[in-house]
Design an enzyme around this catalytic site. Structure first.
Site, mmCIF file in Angstrom:
data_model
loop_
_atom_site.group_PDB
_atom_site.id
_atom_site.type_symbol
_atom_site.label_atom_id
_atom_site.label_comp_id
_atom_site.label_asym_id
_atom_site.label_seq_id
_atom_site.Cartn_x
_atom_site.Cartn_y
_atom_site.Cartn_z
ATOM 1 C CB THR A 194 -0.865 -0.080 1.278
ATOM 2 O OG1 THR A 194 -1.806 -1.095 1.041
ATOM 3 C CG2 THR A 194 -1.433 1.172 1.643
ATOM 4 N NE ARG A 222 -10.649 -4.232 4.819
ATOM 5 C CZ ARG A 222 -9.502 -3.790 4.644
ATOM 6 N NH1 ARG A 222 -9.053 -3.453 3.357
ATOM 7 N NH2 ARG A 222 -8.594 -3.827 5.518
ATOM 8 C CB VAL A 223 -14.197 0.293 2.992
ATOM 9 C CG1 VAL A 223 -13.353 1.634 2.738
ATOM 10 C CG2 VAL A 223 -15.223 0.233 1.779
ATOM 11 C CG ASP A 225 -6.095 1.880 6.966
ATOM 12 O OD1 ASP A 225 -6.316 1.114 6.365
ATOM 13 O OD2 ASP A 225 -4.952 2.499 7.412
ATOM 14 C CB THR A 245 0.905 1.167 5.395
ATOM 15 O OG1 THR A 245 0.702 0.091 4.701
ATOM 16 C CG2 THR A 245 1.956 1.504 6.151
ATOM 17 C CB THR A 247 -4.279 -4.521 10.426
ATOM 18 O OG1 THR A 247 -3.717 -3.997 11.378
ATOM 19 C CG2 THR A 247 -3.291 -5.874 10.437
ATOM 20 N N GLY A 248 -5.789 -2.579 8.265
ATOM 21 C CA GLY A 248 -7.012 -1.125 8.120
ATOM 22 C C GLY A 248 -7.932 -1.290 9.052
#
Ligand code: ASP
Length: 328
Positions: A194, A222-223, A225, A245, A247-248
């Site tokens: 990312t 899924r969205v 962060d 960046t 684990t959202g």
């Protein structure tokens, strides 16, 4: 006197092990980060805004297949690509974001158009694509986002339960293939991450942008962060600019990017102390893995992460770009 303009980048965080990375691959990451830092540096040196510098840097990161954004994005559980991006202007607190787009070549450009022309802050899915189309942005066939390395990584992740941070998925795949003695299904030269950028310009303005394909094997729809202002991206001239960046879900729950700014504003912490608190203390409490990049109006830069590595770097105008992968 105003501070020297500066840009910082990240290309994702996760299990990036020296042992799973060839010297060649390392060199490629350093070269890509260095080239893109210099491009951002040029925008700032020519008197461009922080907003333009982060837009251009993230666009280049999206086009680079080494990173999990744009070309080279990870696969969803449905075998598709869904891209998210956001951008924020610290001078005006204007922001733009899009999520779950599948055909927009450069999601950060769509986010920037939302910031520039829309009364809204965020569009998603079909509506986001309709907006991007109306803005004349470049569309691509979804196959443009496919890379073989990412596909292999997804096949490996499907055998495990849940979602994986892109670098964790790549490293796990590489390690498993070594253990079984098979040919490495993941070219270790092609791991992805990312992306994000933060910058301070000559007028003292800050900006941040973040773009991602999300997490490997994420559920469709899924969205994370990355497109959420305050979670994956935040900028305010009064405090700092932040791109995250990791684990959202945990970064969303912790409002990670905004929390750095809030701790500077309300607790009077320095940029470095606020960022360390979020990444090294608060996120780990809820199992949040990853890192962030941040810059303040004085030109201080901090790049903390709580994983084994984070692709990262920064460059001040008139100085050499600095890039790094592992803990020093
Ligand atoms: N934060 C991103 C997400 O949760 C993933 C990453 O940073 O690699 O979508």
């Amino acid at each position: 006197m105003s501070a020297i303009p500066v840009i910082a980048l990240h290309g994702g965080a996760g299990t990036i092990l020296r042992s799973a990375m060839s010297t060649d691959a390392e060199a490629r990451y350093h070269a890509a980060l260095g080239d893109i830092l210099r491009a951002g540096q040029r925008v700032l040196a020519d008197g461009g805004s922080a907003l333009d510098a982060v837009t251009e840097a993230v666009r280049l990161l999206e086009d680079c297949p080494l990173f999990n954004a744009g070309h080279g994005a990870v696969f969803t559980a449905a075998g598709t690509h869904e891209l998210d991006a956001s951008i924020m202007d610290g001078a005006t607190l204007d922001a733009g974001a899009i999520s779950c787009v599948t055909r927009v070549r450069n999601p950060v450009r769509a986010a920037r158009r939302v910031l520039d022309v829309s009364e809204h802050v965020m569009f998603t899915g079909a509506g986001a694509e309709a907006f991007a189309q109306a803005q004349g942005l470049q569309f691509v066939d979804p196959s443009y986002f496919h890379t073989d390395a990412r596909y292999q990584q997804w096949l490996n992740a499907r055998g495990q339960s849940g979602t994986l941070l892109d670098h964790d998925a790549a490293t796990r795949a590489a390690q498993e293939s070594h253990q079984t003695g098979e040919d490495d299904p993941i070219d270790p030269k092609k791991k992805f991450g990312t992306v994000g950028a933060v910058a301070l310009d000559a007028r003292g303005h800050l900006a941040a942008a973040t773009s991602t394909g999300g997490m490997t094997n994420k559920q469709a729809g899924r969205v994370g962060d990355a497109p959420l202002i305050g979670a994956g991206c935040y900028a305010n001239d009064a405090t700092c600019a932040v791109s995250t960046t990791g684990t959202g879900e945990m970064f969303i729950r912790m409002l990670a990017a905004y929390d750095v700014s809030a701790q500077m504003e309300y607790r009077g912490l320095t940029l470095q102390a606020a960022a360390e608190d979020v990444v090294m203390r608060k996120l780990p409490r809820i199992d949040g893995r990853g890192g962030l990049i941040a810059v303040d109006a004085r030109g201080n830069v901090t790049l903390p992460f709580n994983t084994e590595g984070m692709y990262r770097g920064f460059a001040r105008v008139g100085e050499q770009a600095v890039t790094a992968i592992y803990r020093s």
